[in-house]
Motif scaffolding. Structure first.
Motif: not given
Length: 425
Positions: A103-111, A158-176
């Motif tokens: 996620v960091e590689a994508v957002v850093r490059k294309y933002s 399903a919900m806990q794994d998605y929030v903790d392992r996918i969404h929140l880590p990605a959202a932190a990078v995107i907003r940074a």
């Protein structure tokens, strides 16, 4: 109107760009990868797009930018070597750091310049048990998953794994990187009440709710009315910036009236819900090209418009001004769901009719309250014009009759028309 309309995929050539412009498409959406495809020792490759990661992504985004098309990049999925379900790229990563690095590689490059992408979508259609009986979602698998749906069991976390392992880590990078988080499209089979439950789940490990880490809600294949609850709960109180649907259409477009009726209704819906930002409401058609007759275009060479694509051309050429809400009343002899809006100073109504001769009563005390009026009916599929007879009967009351023409919709023997009224020059 074009601010509302996007498509899955990219326009791949100058001629494709011309077709997008004709149809009024102003957004594209597709994947970015392949990441570390084979092992954790691979360099992170984020230069490709498309289902097989075989199309050059930088050139697609540059082409979009040069032609006024916005880009939404879909972040996903898990390399099979890091998958929690053996060999399954639609399962959570065993080691989250590799997901975060991608996620960091994508957002850093294309933002950054020259791409300047600001919207990133996290995954796609992650959900748990679906209505209709499927125990696991199509794009989110966990313990108990089987390729044979009859053998799968419910994915309890399903919900806990998605929030903790996918969404929140990605959202932190995107907003940074000062970009916007687009939720990974909630499937229509997941039910809106379950979507709310997921959005408001609070991560025990990170002490934050997913909804507090979302900028744009996103659903798939819902009607406008089904978005009302999400608007009232999240958009109106400004908890999120807007609501998108990054997939609409598909086999619904077997009915040639579906697309113009949906998009016109979506515009009417948005105009009464604080549409004060061009990015606030977007719907993206799935898919803009292919070999099925219900796609917007038929893949060539040469590429040609299918009927849904031609209906977009009619919509974009008819409703092409600055839009504002119509607060009057329309009574049709044929259509109880008649809808209308203003495009610049013209009043445009969408009406379906089983009979060729159609009469309409309009209560209008706004932009057309005075002056001599002209009217015409435009078939929503063919663009064929026919004259309409218009007269003022009492103050604020307008009577219109017109001859409906053009192809019939499937399932109901009706024609769909735009009725356009404006002051006579």
């Amino acid at each position: 109107m074009s601010d509302l309309i996007g498509s899955n995929g990219w326009a791949g050539s100058p001629s494709d760009i011309c077709m997008w412009r004709e149809m009024g498409i102003s957004w594209g959406r597709d994947s970015v990868g392949p990441g570390q495809r084979n092992s954790p020792r691979d360099a992170i490759d984020v230069s490709k797009t498309g289902p097989g990661f075989d199309v050059d992504l930088p050139s697609c985004i540059r082409r979009n930018n040069e032609n006024g098309i916005r880009s939404l990049l879909l972040l996903g999925y898990t390399p099979v070597w890091n998958a929690s379900v053996a060999g399954d790229s639609k399962s959570a990563p065993r080691d989250v750091k590799y997901w975060t690095n991608y996620v960091e590689a994508v957002v850093r490059k294309y933002s950054a310049a020259p791409y300047n992408v600001k919207h990133f979508q996290v995954w796609n259609e992650a959900a748990g048990r679906l209505s209709g009986g499927l125990p696991q979602a199509t794009f989110w698998h966990g313990a108990g998953y089987s390729k044979d749906p009859r053998m799968s069991t419910v994915y309890d976390n399903a919900m806990q794994d998605y929030v903790d392992r996918i969404h929140l880590p990605a959202a932190a990078v995107i907003r940074a990187h000062k970009c916007f988080v687009v939720y990974g499209g909630w499937p229509d089979q997941g039910r809106v009440d379950s979507y709310v439950e997921w959005l408001e789940y609070r991560s025990a490990s990170q002490q934050t709710r997913m909804i507090d880490n979302v900028d744009y809600l996103d659903t798939h294949y819902l009607s406008c009315n089904e978005l009302d609850g999400l608007y009232a709960r999240y958009v109106q109180p400004r908890k999120v910036r807007g609501i998108w649907q990054t997939e609409i259409g598909d086999r619904y477009m077997l009915d040639p009236h579906f697309l113009p009726r949906y998009l016109f209704s979506f515009a009417v819906w948005a105009l009464t819900r604080e549409w004060n930002d061009p990015d606030k409401y977007v719907s993206m058609i799935y898919h803009w090209d292919g070999y099925d007759s219900f796609r917007l275009t038929r893949r060539g060479p040469p590429r040609t418009f299918n009927l849904p694509g031609r209906s977009l051309i009619v919509l974009s050429s008819t409703v092409r001004g600055a839009l504002s809400p119509f607060n009057g009343q329309i009574t049709s002899s044929e259509d109880r769901n008649a809808a209308a809006l203003y495009s610049d100073d013209s009043l445009i109504a969408m009406l379906s009719s089983a009979q060729e001769e159609t009469t309409v009563q309009i209560r209008e005390t706004g932009k057309l309250a005075t002056g001599t009026l002209t009217a015409s009916a435009i078939d929503a599929l063919s663009g064929a014009r026919s004259p309409a007879q218009v007269e003022r009967r009492r103050e604020g009351e307008i009577h219109v009759s017109y001859q409906a023409s053009g192809p019939l919709g499937s399932g109901a023997n009706k024609r769909l028309s735009y009725l356009v009224l404006r002051r006579k020059a």
